[in-house]
Design an enzyme around this catalytic site. Sequence first.
Site, short mmCIF file in Angstrom:
data_model
loop_
_atom_site.label_atom_id
_atom_site.label_comp_id
_atom_site.label_asym_id
_atom_site.label_seq_id
_atom_site.Cartn_x
_atom_site.Cartn_y
_atom_site.Cartn_z
N LYS A 1 0.85 -1.21 0.00
CA LYS A 1 0.00 0.00 0.00
C LYS A 1 0.88 1.25 0.00
O LYS A 1 0.64 2.19 -0.76
CB LYS A 1 -0.93 0.00 1.23
N GLN B 1 -5.10 -1.77 9.55
CA GLN B 1 -5.06 -3.12 8.98
C GLN B 1 -5.68 -4.13 9.94
O GLN B 1 -5.34 -4.17 11.13
CB GLN B 1 -3.60 -3.48 8.66
N ASP C 1 -11.76 2.34 3.97
CA ASP C 1 -12.15 0.93 3.90
C ASP C 1 -13.66 0.77 3.75
O ASP C 1 -14.14 -0.29 3.37
CB ASP C 1 -11.77 0.22 5.22
N1 GUN Z 1 -7.44 -7.05 6.15
C1 GUN Z 1 -7.72 -7.79 5.06
N2 GUN Z 1 -8.29 -7.03 4.10
C2 GUN Z 1 -8.38 -5.78 4.60
C3 GUN Z 1 -8.87 -4.55 4.09
O1 GUN Z 1 -9.38 -4.44 2.95
N3 GUN Z 1 -8.77 -3.48 4.92
C4 GUN Z 1 -8.25 -3.56 6.18
N4 GUN Z 1 -8.22 -2.46 6.93
N5 GUN Z 1 -7.79 -4.69 6.70
C5 GUN Z 1 -7.85 -5.80 5.90
#
Ligand code: GUN
Length: 297
Positions: free
Chosen positions: A54, A98, A121
Amino acid sequence: MQGSKILAGKAVAEFVNQQTIEKIEILKEKGFNPGLVVVLVGDDPASAVYVRSKGRMCEKMGILSKTYHLPAETSETELLNLIDELNNDDRYNGILVQLPLPKQINEAKVIESINHLKDVDCFHPRNVGLLSIGSPYLLPCTPAGIIEILKFYKIETSGKDVVVIGRSNIVGKPMANILIQKSEHANATVSIVHSRTKDLQRYTKNADIVIAAIGQPAFLKPDMVKEDVVIIDVGINRVEDASTEKGYRIVGDVDYNGLFEMSSAITPVPGGVGVMTISMLMHNTIHACAKQNNIDL
Ligand code: GUN
């Protein structure tokens, strides 16, 4: 692109990224520099890989990026205090914590503490609610990436029977929520099946499109679907493989080789849905920046 059997994510991601890059230019011309902050708690190796990619993607695109890597023992209060600080930091239009979080931290409480306008998200209850009434603030990244794949390869969803395997808040539930809406690239009839579903094949066998998001390697088998089904594989599972340099390989939630012949289209793993998630995160970050500053992108 019509008629492609292998639904490669790379071409779709490049298409979406190009639009994002153009929109970043527009924002910068207006004096706004979009920013994303990512918070990782603990040492889960898969999460660390996602978070690194990211950050790299932000840099590549010219989005300001910052990552906080907190120790696994971080308390809930410490994390909430950091989020409070980031909510008030104008450099960041998007905040991503995350998941999963360590056991001592209440995930729901953390998600609710994020300023809903910075919730890239789309996990905040307010944004989940807006999505479910058909007025989304943004779309959650992985389901949004799947919609982009379906659009790019001209796969019709209107009137189709779609089965989503898995009921997570990250993929299964929002995916179903998007596809049932009365809107373009939706209008599907959707069933969500899960570990307690009685006779799961009864649903998958009748589906025009199956979206597998359960986190079980090669769960979906050829005898569970009908001929010409479209298969979207959301799984990213590490399975041990001594013949590889890393000692593992990545496989999806579907038996790709077994299903390839009978499907009309299928996403590969890796190289399918996974590559879309980060593209959609970049897309959401710049749209959050635009919305926060009343700019129409
Ligand atoms: N863990 C797995 N996929 C995601 C996601 O799309 N966003 C976040 N914040 N955590 C994750």
